[in-house]
Write a protein that holds these residues in place. Sequence first.
Motif, PDB file in Angstrom:
ATOM      1  N   TYR A  23       0.808  -1.216   0.000  1.00  0.00           N
ATOM      2  CA  TYR A  23       0.000   0.000   0.000  1.00  0.00           C
ATOM      3  C   TYR A  23       0.842   1.268   0.000  1.00  0.00           C
ATOM      4  N   LEU A  24       2.125   1.133   0.219  1.00  0.00           N
ATOM      5  CA  LEU A  24       3.023   2.283   0.114  1.00  0.00           C
ATOM      6  C   LEU A  24       3.591   2.427  -1.300  1.00  0.00           C
ATOM      7  N   LEU A  25       3.248   1.479  -2.168  1.00  0.00           N
ATOM      8  CA  LEU A  25       3.761   1.482  -3.540  1.00  0.00           C
ATOM      9  C   LEU A  25       2.693   1.979  -4.512  1.00  0.00           C
ATOM     10  N   PRO A  26       3.125   2.607  -5.613  1.00  0.00           N
ATOM     11  CA  PRO A  26       2.160   3.128  -6.605  1.00  0.00           C
ATOM     12  C   PRO A  26       1.632   2.005  -7.509  1.00  0.00           C
ATOM     13  N   LEU A  27       0.713   1.196  -6.960  1.00  0.00           N
ATOM     14  CA  LEU A  27       0.180   0.040  -7.681  1.00  0.00           C
ATOM     15  C   LEU A  27      -1.319   0.188  -7.880  1.00  0.00           C
ATOM     16  N   GLN A  28      -1.796  -0.271  -9.025  1.00  0.00           N
ATOM     17  CA  GLN A  28      -3.237  -0.304  -9.249  1.00  0.00           C
ATOM     18  C   GLN A  28      -3.823  -1.651  -8.850  1.00  0.00           C
ATOM     19  N   ARG A  29      -3.038  -2.700  -9.040  1.00  0.00           N
ATOM     20  CA  ARG A  29      -3.531  -4.052  -8.778  1.00  0.00           C
ATOM     21  C   ARG A  29      -2.566  -4.760  -7.836  1.00  0.00           C
ATOM     22  N   ARG A  30      -3.078  -5.232  -6.725  1.00  0.00           N
ATOM     23  CA  ARG A  30      -2.250  -5.880  -5.709  1.00  0.00           C
ATOM     24  C   ARG A  30      -2.657  -7.343  -5.551  1.00  0.00           C
ATOM     25  N   ILE A  31      -1.680  -8.194  -5.313  1.00  0.00           N
ATOM     26  CA  ILE A  31      -1.960  -9.595  -5.015  1.00  0.00           C
ATOM     27  C   ILE A  31      -2.563  -9.647  -3.608  1.00  0.00           C
ATOM     28  N   PRO A  32      -3.667 -10.366  -3.412  1.00  0.00           N
ATOM     29  CA  PRO A  32      -4.241 -10.450  -2.068  1.00  0.00           C
ATOM     30  C   PRO A  32      -3.300 -11.220  -1.131  1.00  0.00           C
ATOM     31  N   PRO A  33      -3.239 -10.831   0.133  1.00  0.00           N
ATOM     32  CA  PRO A  33      -2.282 -11.453   1.057  1.00  0.00           C
ATOM     33  C   PRO A  33      -2.463 -12.955   1.227  1.00  0.00           C
ATOM     34  N   PRO A 119      14.041 -16.951  -5.510  1.00  0.00           N
ATOM     35  CA  PRO A 119      12.980 -16.953  -4.493  1.00  0.00           C
ATOM     36  C   PRO A 119      12.440 -15.546  -4.242  1.00  0.00           C
ATOM     37  N   HIS A 120      11.119 -15.435  -4.291  1.00  0.00           N
ATOM     38  CA  HIS A 120      10.470 -14.136  -4.151  1.00  0.00           C
ATOM     39  C   HIS A 120       9.008 -14.336  -3.764  1.00  0.00           C
ATOM     40  N   VAL A 121       8.384 -13.236  -3.363  1.00  0.00           N
ATOM     41  CA  VAL A 121       6.950 -13.206  -3.075  1.00  0.00           C
ATOM     42  C   VAL A 121       6.349 -12.136  -3.979  1.00  0.00           C
ATOM     43  N   THR A 122       5.510 -12.555  -4.918  1.00  0.00           N
ATOM     44  CA  THR A 122       4.905 -11.597  -5.842  1.00  0.00           C
ATOM     45  C   THR A 122       3.919 -10.701  -5.097  1.00  0.00           C
ATOM     46  N   LEU A 123       4.090  -9.392  -5.287  1.00  0.00           N
ATOM     47  CA  LEU A 123       3.195  -8.397  -4.685  1.00  0.00           C
ATOM     48  C   LEU A 123       2.212  -7.840  -5.704  1.00  0.00           C
ATOM     49  N   SER A 124       2.638  -7.820  -6.994  1.00  0.00           N
ATOM     50  CA  SER A 124       1.766  -7.302  -8.041  1.00  0.00           C
ATOM     51  C   SER A 124       2.242  -7.795  -9.400  1.00  0.00           C
ATOM     52  N   TYR A 125       1.277  -8.194 -10.244  1.00  0.00           N
ATOM     53  CA  TYR A 125       1.580  -8.429 -11.652  1.00  0.00           C
ATOM     54  C   TYR A 125       1.291  -7.112 -12.358  1.00  0.00           C
ATOM     55  N   LEU A 126       2.234  -6.657 -13.143  1.00  0.00           N
ATOM     56  CA  LEU A 126       2.144  -5.346 -13.769  1.00  0.00           C
ATOM     57  C   LEU A 126       1.691  -5.477 -15.216  1.00  0.00           C
ATOM     58  N   ARG A 127       0.737  -4.662 -15.577  1.00  0.00           N
ATOM     59  CA  ARG A 127       0.265  -4.611 -16.964  1.00  0.00           C
ATOM     60  C   ARG A 127       0.743  -3.312 -17.583  1.00  0.00           C
ATOM     61  N   ALA A 128       1.200  -3.394 -18.824  1.00  0.00           N
ATOM     62  CA  ALA A 128       1.659  -2.197 -19.534  1.00  0.00           C
ATOM     63  C   ALA A 128       0.572  -1.126 -19.472  1.00  0.00           C
ATOM     64  N   GLY A 129       0.980   0.095 -19.172  1.00  0.00           N
ATOM     65  CA  GLY A 129       0.056   1.217 -19.104  1.00  0.00           C
ATOM     66  C   GLY A 129      -0.659   1.362 -17.774  1.00  0.00           C
ATOM     67  N   SER A 130      -0.450   0.424 -16.851  1.00  0.00           N
ATOM     68  CA  SER A 130      -1.151   0.496 -15.563  1.00  0.00           C
ATOM     69  C   SER A 130      -0.279   1.094 -14.457  1.00  0.00           C
ATOM     70  N   PHE A 131       0.943   1.538 -14.810  1.00  0.00           N
ATOM     71  CA  PHE A 131       1.838   2.099 -13.799  1.00  0.00           C
ATOM     72  C   PHE A 131       2.805   3.059 -14.476  1.00  0.00           C
ATOM     73  N   ASP A 132       3.319   3.965 -13.686  1.00  0.00           N
ATOM     74  CA  ASP A 132       4.359   4.878 -14.145  1.00  0.00           C
ATOM     75  C   ASP A 132       5.694   4.225 -13.817  1.00  0.00           C
ATOM     76  N   ARG A 133       6.427   3.832 -14.840  1.00  0.00           N
ATOM     77  CA  ARG A 133       7.659   3.069 -14.638  1.00  0.00           C
ATOM     78  C   ARG A 133       8.674   3.820 -13.776  1.00  0.00           C
ATOM     79  N   GLY A 134       8.886   5.082 -14.030  1.00  0.00           N
ATOM     80  CA  GLY A 134       9.844   5.864 -13.255  1.00  0.00           C
ATOM     81  C   GLY A 134       9.450   5.935 -11.794  1.00  0.00           C
TER      82      GLY A 134
END
Length: 190
Positions: A23-33, A119-134
Motif C-alpha cells: 500500500y506504500l507502492l504506486p500500484l493499481q492491482r495488488r496480489i491479495p495477502p 525466491p520471491h513473493v509476488t506483490l503485483s503483476y504489472l500490466r503495460a500502461g497500468s503504472f508509471d515506470r519511473g
Amino acid sequence: MIRAFLGLELPQHIRSQLVLRQYLLPLQRRIPPENFHITLVFLGDSTLPQLEDLHLALDRLVVPALQLQITGLGLFGKDKPHNLHAVVAPDDGLVRLQAKLVTLARNCGFVLKPRRFHPHVTLSYLRAGSFDRGELEAAVVRDAQFRTEPFAVQEIALFRSVLRPDGAEYDVLERYGPAQGAVSAKGQNL
C-alpha cells in the motif's frame, strides 16, 4: 487436470508487513495477502496419477527447518516490468530444497520448464500502461532497505491454482513437514 505448484506459505506477521509495503507502492492491482507464497516448483497442469506419485515421494521427504528473510523489493522484466516482488534473501538450504523438489517432480513424470530459481513473493503483476515506470522504479530503490525479521519455515505445501478473471486463486491441497509426512489442509495426518 489440476494446475499445481510446490511452495512455502508465509507466517501471518510477514504477510502483514508485505501488505503494508504494497500500500506504500504506486500500484493499481495488488496480489491479495492470502495468495502470498514462495514458489519452489511450478508443476503446471497435472494429472491425478502424477500428483499421487508426487504425494508418495513428498510423504517420505524430510523438510529441513529454514530461517528465511525478505530483503528488499525487485522487478522482473528488464525493459518491460511485469512483476513486482519482495526478494527472499539467498539461503543455501532453500536452494538445496528447491533442487531436491525439482528432481522429485521430474522423477514423478512432470515436465518442468528450465527456470533459474529466484525466491520471491509476488506483490503485483504489472500490466503495460497500468503504472508509471519511473515512479515504480524509484519506489523500489527507496524500499531497498526494507527487511523483515527472519522467519521459520518447516513445511512445504502443494498448492492448487485456479485461474479466475480477476486473478489466480490458490488453495493448499497438502502440507509436508519435518518427518511427520503429509498433513491435509484441514490439519489431519493422511
